[in-house]
Design a protein around this motif. Structure first.
Motif, short mmCIF file in Angstrom:
data_model
loop_
_atom_site.label_atom_id
_atom_site.label_comp_id
_atom_site.label_asym_id
_atom_site.label_seq_id
_atom_site.Cartn_x
_atom_site.Cartn_y
_atom_site.Cartn_z
N LEU A 34 0.83 -1.21 0.00
CA LEU A 34 0.00 0.00 0.00
C LEU A 34 0.86 1.26 0.00
CD1 LEU A 34 -2.68 -1.30 2.50
CD2 LEU A 34 -3.11 -0.68 0.12
N ASP A 35 1.97 1.23 0.73
CA ASP A 35 2.89 2.37 0.72
C ASP A 35 3.49 2.57 -0.67
OD1 ASP A 35 2.49 3.05 3.38
OD2 ASP A 35 4.17 1.84 4.12
N ARG A 36 3.79 1.47 -1.38
CA ARG A 36 4.32 1.57 -2.74
C ARG A 36 3.29 2.24 -3.67
NH1 ARG A 36 5.57 -3.94 -5.08
NH2 ARG A 36 6.07 -2.65 -6.90
N ILE A 37 2.03 1.86 -3.53
CA ILE A 37 0.99 2.47 -4.35
C ILE A 37 0.88 3.96 -4.04
CG2 ILE A 37 -1.49 2.49 -4.86
CD1 ILE A 37 -1.48 -0.54 -4.21
N ALA A 38 0.96 4.31 -2.77
CA ALA A 38 0.84 5.71 -2.36
C ALA A 38 2.00 6.56 -2.89
CB ALA A 38 0.77 5.81 -0.84
N ARG A 39 3.12 5.92 -3.25
CA ARG A 39 4.26 6.67 -3.78
C ARG A 39 4.17 6.90 -5.30
NH1 ARG A 39 7.28 3.45 0.04
NH2 ARG A 39 7.83 1.94 -1.58
N VAL A 40 3.27 6.21 -5.97
CA VAL A 40 3.20 6.31 -7.44
C VAL A 40 2.94 7.74 -7.93
CG1 VAL A 40 1.87 5.60 -9.47
CG2 VAL A 40 2.59 3.88 -7.79
N ALA A 109 -16.66 19.10 -3.39
CA ALA A 109 -16.42 18.73 -1.99
C ALA A 109 -14.99 19.03 -1.55
CB ALA A 109 -16.73 17.25 -1.78
N ILE A 110 -14.03 18.85 -2.46
CA ILE A 110 -12.61 19.00 -2.10
C ILE A 110 -12.15 20.44 -2.24
CG2 ILE A 110 -10.26 18.27 -2.68
CD1 ILE A 110 -11.53 15.61 -3.65
N GLY A 111 -12.56 21.11 -3.30
CA GLY A 111 -12.25 22.52 -3.42
C GLY A 111 -10.95 22.87 -4.12
N ARG A 112 -10.01 21.95 -4.19
CA ARG A 112 -8.80 22.19 -4.96
C ARG A 112 -8.37 20.88 -5.62
NH1 ARG A 112 -3.66 21.82 -1.73
NH2 ARG A 112 -4.16 21.16 0.40
N ALA A 113 -7.52 21.00 -6.64
CA ALA A 113 -7.21 19.85 -7.48
C ALA A 113 -6.52 18.74 -6.70
CB ALA A 113 -6.35 20.28 -8.65
N PRO A 114 -7.11 17.55 -6.65
CA PRO A 114 -6.50 16.44 -5.93
C PRO A 114 -5.79 15.47 -6.88
CG PRO A 114 -8.75 15.86 -6.39
CD PRO A 114 -8.50 17.21 -7.06
N HIS A 115 -4.93 14.65 -6.31
CA HIS A 115 -4.53 13.42 -6.96
C HIS A 115 -5.61 12.39 -6.62
CE1 HIS A 115 -0.43 14.79 -7.87
NE2 HIS A 115 -0.44 15.38 -6.69
N ILE A 116 -6.07 11.65 -7.60
CA ILE A 116 -7.04 10.59 -7.34
C ILE A 116 -6.27 9.29 -7.24
CG2 ILE A 116 -9.10 9.38 -8.15
CD1 ILE A 116 -9.91 11.88 -9.65
N VAL A 117 -6.38 8.63 -6.09
CA VAL A 117 -5.68 7.37 -5.84
C VAL A 117 -6.70 6.39 -5.28
CG1 VAL A 117 -3.73 6.26 -4.69
CG2 VAL A 117 -3.60 8.70 -5.26
N ALA A 118 -6.86 5.24 -5.94
CA ALA A 118 -7.91 4.34 -5.49
C ALA A 118 -7.70 2.91 -5.98
CB ALA A 118 -9.28 4.84 -5.95
N ASN A 119 -8.05 1.98 -5.12
CA ASN A 119 -8.26 0.59 -5.52
C ASN A 119 -9.73 0.50 -5.88
OD1 ASN A 119 -8.52 -2.19 -5.73
ND2 ASN A 119 -8.39 -2.56 -3.53
N LEU A 120 -10.04 0.77 -7.14
CA LEU A 120 -11.42 0.96 -7.55
C LEU A 120 -12.25 -0.32 -7.44
CD1 LEU A 120 -11.01 3.22 -10.71
CD2 LEU A 120 -11.82 3.91 -8.46
N PRO A 121 -13.49 -0.20 -6.96
CA PRO A 121 -14.39 -1.36 -7.02
C PRO A 121 -14.50 -1.83 -8.46
CG PRO A 121 -15.34 0.42 -5.69
CD PRO A 121 -14.13 0.98 -6.37
N TYR A 122 -14.36 -3.12 -8.68
CA TYR A 122 -14.33 -3.67 -10.04
C TYR A 122 -15.57 -3.32 -10.85
CZ TYR A 122 -10.15 -6.55 -9.19
OH TYR A 122 -8.88 -6.98 -8.94
N ASN A 123 -16.72 -3.22 -10.18
CA ASN A 123 -17.96 -3.08 -10.94
C ASN A 123 -18.23 -1.65 -11.41
OD1 ASN A 123 -18.43 -2.15 -8.36
ND2 ASN A 123 -20.30 -3.33 -8.01
N VAL A 124 -17.49 -0.66 -10.93
CA VAL A 124 -17.71 0.72 -11.38
C VAL A 124 -16.43 1.40 -11.86
CG1 VAL A 124 -19.75 1.06 -9.92
CG2 VAL A 124 -17.47 1.66 -9.03
N GLY A 125 -15.31 0.67 -11.85
CA GLY A 125 -14.02 1.28 -12.13
C GLY A 125 -13.94 1.92 -13.51
#
Length: 275
Positions: A34-40, A109-125
């Motif tokens: 998970l830490d490796r993914i967060a570094r991408v 909701a966030i208000g400023r540009a985010p990085h989107i990082v997610a293990n997306l649910p397979y059915n909506v990814g």
């Protein structure tokens, strides 16, 4: 940032959480992975991250450890108590919303540009990805996408022309952005293990080619790849002006969609826009 929290497996057991097949869930518990993914996405200190479907919060923990302020949207109310514990352990660093990511207005909701990082649910990814890649506004409201998909879907996103995987998703991800395969993840890393391998894709927005609307690219790729085994003169027949655009661009109408490069589709769209 160090988090004073019990192991994720203990949290899952205490709250009686089980991954829901109906929600496309598969929990990822390996902290190092998970830490490796967060570094991408690159350094996340003082950055804002948007995460879809955090479940019990494994990736969320890694993102907070990496220094990010994280906004999550979670549809499964069973996971909310575990996420609330994480929010208490990281004051001001985690904002939890209950709801459907397909209907959630993350930009507002966030208000400023985010990085989107997610293990997306397979059915909506795939639906979420297409939503983030399309629309006329560009650069988009997000800084980058770091997303886990089934490996087959990930390969379609980064595929090159002339390959079996190359298709509509490839063009949508690459015509005004750079997409790469960041890592593969073995099925055994998940609880429960899915039937397929997974992979993480990283997408960074680039410049949009001049004289092209996204709607035109969408129409061309939907028609061309909707009948990918047919020649372009057949598959593009329903797009007004497309056959003339093929001639103007020097693209043989007997070719099939998977042989046309991303630049080729851009050139077709530019020609159509000029009328």
């Amino acid at each position: 940032m160090t988090l004073a929290l019990p192991p994720l497996r203990e949290v899952i057991a205490r709250h009686g959480l089980r991954a829901s097949k109906a929600l496309g869930q598969n929990f990822l518990l390996d902290g190092q992975l998970l830490d490796r993914i967060a570094r991408v996405p690159g350094p996340l200190t003082d950055e804002v991250v948007y995460e879809v479907g955090p479940g019990p919060g494994g990736l969320t923990r890694a993102l907070i450890r990496a220094g990010a302020e994280v906004t999550v949207v979670e549809r499964d109310h069973r996971c909310l108590p575990a996420l609330a514990e994480l929010a208490d352990a990281a004051p001001g660093r985690l904002h939890v919303h209950e709801g459907d990511a397909l209907a959630f207005d993350a930009a507002a909701a966030i208000g400023r540009a985010p990085h989107i990082v997610a293990n997306l649910p397979y059915n909506v990814g795939t639906a979420l990805l297409v939503g983030w890649l399309t629309g006329e506004a560009w650069p988009p409201w997000w800084k980058s996408l770091t997303l886990m998909f089934q490996k087959e879907v990930a390969e379609r996103i980064v595929a090159a022309p002339g390959t079996d995987a190359y298709g509509r998703l490839s063009v949508l991800a690459q015509w005004r952005g750079q997409a790469k395969l960041a890592m593969t993840v073995h099925r055994s890393a998940f609880t429960p293990p899915p039937k397929v391998m997974s992979a993480v894709v990283h997408i960074v927005p680039g410049e949009q080619p001049a004289g092209v609307r996204c709607a035109t690219i969408e129409a061309l790729t939907a028609a061309a790849f909707g009948q990918r085994r047919k020649m372009l003169r057949q598959s593009l027949r329903g797009v007004p002006g497309a056959l003339d655009a093929l001639t103007a661009c020097g693209i043989d109408e007997t070719r099939r969609a998977e042989t046309v490069s991303v630049d080729g589709f851009v050139a077709l769209a530019q020609t159509l826009e000029r009328g």
